[in-house]
Design a protein around this motif. Structure first.
Motif, PDB file in Angstrom:
ATOM      1  N   PRO A  89      60.761   1.952  61.453  1.00 44.53           N
ATOM      2  CA  PRO A  89      60.049   3.195  61.136  1.00 44.53           C
ATOM      3  C   PRO A  89      59.386   3.130  59.769  1.00 44.53           C
ATOM      4  O   PRO A  89      60.007   2.726  58.784  1.00 44.53           O
ATOM      5  CB  PRO A  89      61.167   4.253  61.170  1.00 44.53           C
ATOM      6  CG  PRO A  89      62.200   3.667  62.081  1.00 44.53           C
ATOM      7  CD  PRO A  89      62.162   2.194  61.822  1.00 44.53           C
ATOM      8  N   GLY A  90      58.126   3.503  59.724  1.00 44.17           N
ATOM      9  CA  GLY A  90      57.380   3.494  58.477  1.00 44.17           C
ATOM     10  C   GLY A  90      56.709   2.179  58.159  1.00 44.17           C
ATOM     11  O   GLY A  90      55.819   2.124  57.306  1.00 44.17           O
ATOM     12  N   ALA A  91      57.122   1.110  58.843  1.00 41.82           N
ATOM     13  CA  ALA A  91      56.514  -0.194  58.583  1.00 41.82           C
ATOM     14  C   ALA A  91      55.113  -0.227  59.185  1.00 41.82           C
ATOM     15  O   ALA A  91      54.916   0.233  60.319  1.00 41.82           O
ATOM     16  CB  ALA A  91      57.365  -1.306  59.175  1.00 41.82           C
ATOM     17  N   PRO A  92      54.116  -0.770  58.462  1.00 41.53           N
ATOM     18  CA  PRO A  92      52.739  -0.784  58.979  1.00 41.53           C
ATOM     19  C   PRO A  92      52.609  -1.422  60.355  1.00 41.53           C
ATOM     20  O   PRO A  92      51.851  -0.935  61.199  1.00 41.53           O
ATOM     21  CB  PRO A  92      51.977  -1.577  57.904  1.00 41.53           C
ATOM     22  CG  PRO A  92      52.766  -1.373  56.654  1.00 41.53           C
ATOM     23  CD  PRO A  92      54.193  -1.312  57.088  1.00 41.53           C
ATOM     24  N   ALA A  93      53.348  -2.517  60.595  1.00 33.04           N
ATOM     25  CA  ALA A  93      53.219  -3.211  61.880  1.00 33.04           C
ATOM     26  C   ALA A  93      53.677  -2.318  63.030  1.00 33.04           C
ATOM     27  O   ALA A  93      52.998  -2.199  64.057  1.00 33.04           O
ATOM     28  CB  ALA A  93      54.026  -4.509  61.865  1.00 33.04           C
ATOM     29  N   SER A  94      54.821  -1.660  62.861  1.00 35.00           N
ATOM     30  CA  SER A  94      55.335  -0.788  63.918  1.00 35.00           C
ATOM     31  C   SER A  94      54.440   0.434  64.119  1.00 35.00           C
ATOM     32  O   SER A  94      54.184   0.863  65.253  1.00 35.00           O
ATOM     33  CB  SER A  94      56.761  -0.333  63.592  1.00 35.00           C
ATOM     34  OG  SER A  94      57.661  -1.425  63.602  1.00 35.00           O
ATOM     35  N   GLU A  95      53.950   0.995  63.010  1.00 38.13           N
ATOM     36  CA  GLU A  95      53.069   2.159  63.116  1.00 38.13           C
ATOM     37  C   GLU A  95      51.761   1.794  63.821  1.00 38.13           C
ATOM     38  O   GLU A  95      51.232   2.576  64.620  1.00 38.13           O
ATOM     39  CB  GLU A  95      52.774   2.722  61.721  1.00 38.13           C
ATOM     40  CG  GLU A  95      54.012   3.227  60.979  1.00 38.13           C
ATOM     41  CD  GLU A  95      54.671   4.401  61.675  1.00 38.13           C
ATOM     42  OE1 GLU A  95      53.956   5.206  62.311  1.00 38.13           O
ATOM     43  OE2 GLU A  95      55.907   4.515  61.594  1.00 38.13           O
ATOM     44  N   ALA A  96      51.237   0.599  63.529  1.00 37.29           N
ATOM     45  CA  ALA A  96      49.987   0.169  64.166  1.00 37.29           C
ATOM     46  C   ALA A  96      50.180   0.003  65.671  1.00 37.29           C
ATOM     47  O   ALA A  96      49.333   0.399  66.474  1.00 37.29           O
ATOM     48  CB  ALA A  96      49.508  -1.139  63.544  1.00 37.29           C
ATOM     49  N   ILE A  97      51.316  -0.600  66.065  1.00 40.59           N
ATOM     50  CA  ILE A  97      51.609  -0.762  67.492  1.00 40.59           C
ATOM     51  C   ILE A  97      51.721   0.596  68.164  1.00 40.59           C
ATOM     52  O   ILE A  97      51.194   0.822  69.265  1.00 40.59           O
ATOM     53  CB  ILE A  97      52.909  -1.569  67.681  1.00 40.59           C
ATOM     54  CG1 ILE A  97      52.700  -3.036  67.253  1.00 40.59           C
ATOM     55  CG2 ILE A  97      53.382  -1.505  69.133  1.00 40.59           C
ATOM     56  CD1 ILE A  97      53.975  -3.844  67.237  1.00 40.59           C
ATOM     57  N   ALA A  98      52.400   1.541  67.496  1.00 42.89           N
ATOM     58  CA  ALA A  98      52.580   2.877  68.073  1.00 42.89           C
ATOM     59  C   ALA A  98      51.243   3.586  68.232  1.00 42.89           C
ATOM     60  O   ALA A  98      50.965   4.180  69.287  1.00 42.89           O
ATOM     61  CB  ALA A  98      53.517   3.701  67.189  1.00 42.89           C
ATOM     62  N   ASN A  99      50.393   3.548  67.212  1.00 40.97           N
ATOM     63  CA  ASN A  99      49.084   4.207  67.298  1.00 40.97           C
ATOM     64  C   ASN A  99      48.245   3.618  68.418  1.00 40.97           C
ATOM     65  O   ASN A  99      47.613   4.342  69.193  1.00 40.97           O
ATOM     66  CB  ASN A  99      48.337   4.068  65.967  1.00 40.97           C
ATOM     67  CG  ASN A  99      48.890   4.986  64.896  1.00 40.97           C
ATOM     68  OD1 ASN A  99      49.510   5.991  65.192  1.00 40.97           O
ATOM     69  ND2 ASN A  99      48.684   4.636  63.635  1.00 40.97           N
ATOM     70  N   GLU A 100      48.227   2.297  68.511  1.00 42.15           N
ATOM     71  CA  GLU A 100      47.433   1.631  69.545  1.00 42.15           C
ATOM     72  C   GLU A 100      47.952   1.987  70.936  1.00 42.15           C
ATOM     73  O   GLU A 100      47.181   2.240  71.867  1.00 42.15           O
ATOM     74  CB  GLU A 100      47.484   0.121  69.333  1.00 42.15           C
ATOM     75  CG  GLU A 100      46.680  -0.672  70.347  1.00 42.15           C
ATOM     76  CD  GLU A 100      46.774  -2.171  70.110  1.00 42.15           C
ATOM     77  OE1 GLU A 100      46.430  -2.934  71.034  1.00 42.15           O
ATOM     78  OE2 GLU A 100      47.190  -2.574  69.011  1.00 42.15           O
ATOM     79  N   THR A 101      49.278   2.028  71.084  1.00 42.38           N
ATOM     80  CA  THR A 101      49.881   2.331  72.385  1.00 42.38           C
ATOM     81  C   THR A 101      49.573   3.761  72.817  1.00 42.38           C
ATOM     82  O   THR A 101      49.190   4.011  73.967  1.00 42.38           O
ATOM     83  CB  THR A 101      51.405   2.122  72.318  1.00 42.38           C
ATOM     84  OG1 THR A 101      51.687   0.765  71.959  1.00 42.38           O
ATOM     85  CG2 THR A 101      52.051   2.441  73.660  1.00 42.38           C
ATOM     86  N   VAL A 102      49.728   4.711  71.895  1.00 39.99           N
ATOM     87  CA  VAL A 102      49.487   6.113  72.228  1.00 39.99           C
ATOM     88  C   VAL A 102      48.022   6.340  72.589  1.00 39.99           C
ATOM     89  O   VAL A 102      47.704   7.044  73.566  1.00 39.99           O
ATOM     90  CB  VAL A 102      49.903   7.017  71.048  1.00 39.99           C
ATOM     91  CG1 VAL A 102      49.409   8.447  71.260  1.00 39.99           C
ATOM     92  CG2 VAL A 102      51.415   7.006  70.888  1.00 39.99           C
ATOM     93  N   GLN A 103      47.109   5.723  71.856  1.00 37.90           N
ATOM     94  CA  GLN A 103      45.687   5.880  72.153  1.00 37.90           C
ATOM     95  C   GLN A 103      45.335   5.249  73.500  1.00 37.90           C
ATOM     96  O   GLN A 103      44.559   5.800  74.280  1.00 37.90           O
ATOM     97  CB  GLN A 103      44.855   5.251  71.035  1.00 37.90           C
ATOM     98  CG  GLN A 103      44.887   6.046  69.742  1.00 37.90           C
ATOM     99  CD  GLN A 103      44.151   5.353  68.613  1.00 37.90           C
ATOM    100  OE1 GLN A 103      44.202   4.126  68.474  1.00 37.90           O
ATOM    101  NE2 GLN A 103      43.455   6.129  67.794  1.00 37.90           N
TER     102      GLN A 103
END
Length: 436
Positions: free
Chosen positions: A137-151
């Motif tokens: 949580p909060g790590a750029p790599a995980s956040e980027a994966i989450a944003n891409e997945t949700v979009q």
């Protein structure tokens, strides 16, 4: 978490093997995972219904590949195996729960509000757990994966298209213009002709199902516009209702609408324009359908006023063939002589629950009333599902030709049977849980 239920709560009768309610076996296995799976659990510490439906059943237990784990009650050995499968997936399930929290935060940040997050993300979270491990949580790599997945999910499941469609349909000026177009289309409606259909050719196509090529006879039905001609019969009082396509005596223009619910969709011909599109697109929007929602709605208005309320002649011909072949599902009907009739009747008659409902009087079968009613009126349910399948294919630009005809007709009956089996299993599972 609450204490797990015992695998068997009563001693078996002499000579009988111990049976374990499947729901209890799942709950026991889940409780052993502890707080690590809390995001996927309900207040009682058991897996959420969507956790079972979207993750445990298709991705962990896999009852299709493991039919001995599919029954509402299991042998002790099967219950232990089911427990072992869930326990072995514990690390992935815990990671999936963590990914769910990360994806929900990304969803909020992106301002996405449509749809249930569990329905949208549970399976993808499990996939991320298997491919990416635990998120940070909060790590750029995980956040980027989450944003891409949700979009990606928002684009694929049609949220944006359906949301813009609703905006169009609630706009007063736009909806007024579309309403006039709808009335105009229906005022010019030609639902069919009185041209006689070549019943021998229909029989030839159905007799070829599952046996040999019927391209020539199918093409002849298309050329003769047999599907359009047959639609003339739907205009008679009660005709479309007899086929299960409407609740009304006569056909009337649909509403435009702007809301829909999967659980409360009307019969096909009674759906609003928006409900028709919602039913077909809420599971995903094909990439080539285009993003101009006014064009999509306008095309659906034209389709609603066409014969069989379908756009393409090949779809209408398949409806004619399905209407004829499905006569074999009605117990009072004499079996027609074609291969399609025989094969559909054989598949339907193989189901033990079907034979039971046919043999016993209504209310004495032990089958829930709503399922019993669906079994006794299966032809209507079959034709409704066939219409929905063809309508969805039209929106995706797919053609049902002679080569795909039998797979389509047989596949619809398989779908009906699988749905009824699932509903029966669910009802039986509740009975077992209440009796334990």
């Amino acid at each position: 978490m609450s204490a797990p239920p015992k695998l068997s709560s009563t001693a078996p009768a002499s000579g009988a093997s111990v049976r374990v309610p499947r729901v209890h076996a799942i709950a026991r296995a889940w409780s052993e995972l502890g707080e690590t799976v809390a995001p996927l659990s309900n207040g009682a510490g058991r897996p959420l219904a969507r956790t079972v439906k979207l993750i445990l059943e298709p991705l962990v237990i896999r009852p299709v590949q493991n039919p001995h784990l599919a029954a509402a009650s299991l042998t002790e050995d099967a219950a232990r195996e089911l427990t072992a499968r869930i326990t072995a997936a514990g690390a992935d399930l815990a990671a999936a729960g963590e990914w769910f929290g990360v994806l929900k935060r990304a969803r909020r940040a992106l301002g996405i509000t449509e749809g249930n997050p569990q329905e949208r993300y549970f399976q993808r979270c499990f996939e991320l757990a298997r491919t990416e491990g635990r998120p940070t949580p909060g790590a750029p790599a995980s956040e980027a994966i989450a944003n891409e997945t949700v979009q990606e999910i928002a684009q694929a499941d049609g949220e944006s298209v359906l949301a813009r469609m609703r905006e169009l349909l609630v706009d007063e000026e736009a909806s007024a213009a579309l309403g006039e177009r709808l009335l105009s289309a229906w005022s010019q409606r030609t639902a069919g002709s009185e041209t006689a259909i070549d019943s021998a050719r229909v029989g030839a196509v159905l007799d070829a199902c599952g046996a040999r090529d019927a391209t020539r006879d199918f093409a002849a039905l298309l050329a003769e516009r047999a599907g359009t001609s047959a639609a003339a019969d739907l205009t008679g009082p009660g005709a479309a209702r007899l086929l299960g396509l409407t609740e009304h005596e006569t056909l009337a223009p649909p509403r435009l609408g702007a809301t829909a619910s999967k659980r409360e969709l009307p019969l096909p011909f009674d759906r609003s324009i928006y409900e028709r599109l919602f039913a077909a697109l809420s599971g995903g929007v094909p990439a080539d359908i285009g993003l101009d929602v006014e064009v999509i709605v306008t095309e659906e208005i034209a389709r609603s006023a066409a014969a069989w309320e379908l756009e393409a002649e090949h779809s209408r011909v398949v409806m004619v063939l399905g209407a004829e072949a499905s006569h074999s599902l009605a117990p009072a009907e004499l079996l027609r002589p074609t291969n399609a009739h025989r094969l559909l009747r054989d598949r339907w008659d193989r189901e033990a629950y079907v034979r039971r409902v046919r043999r016993l009087p209504a209310g004495a079968t032990g089958v829930p009333e709503n399922i019993e009613s669906d079994i006794r009126t299966v032809r209507q349910g079959y034709l409704r599902r066939l219409w929905v399948r063809l309508h969805g294919r039209e929106l995706r630009g797919q053609v049902t030709d002679a080569a795909e005809l039998w797979d389509t007709l047989d596949g619809i009956l398989r779908s009906v049977i699988m749905d009824q089996r699932h509903r029966l299993k669910t009802a039986l599972g509740r009975d077992l849980e209440g009796a334990a």
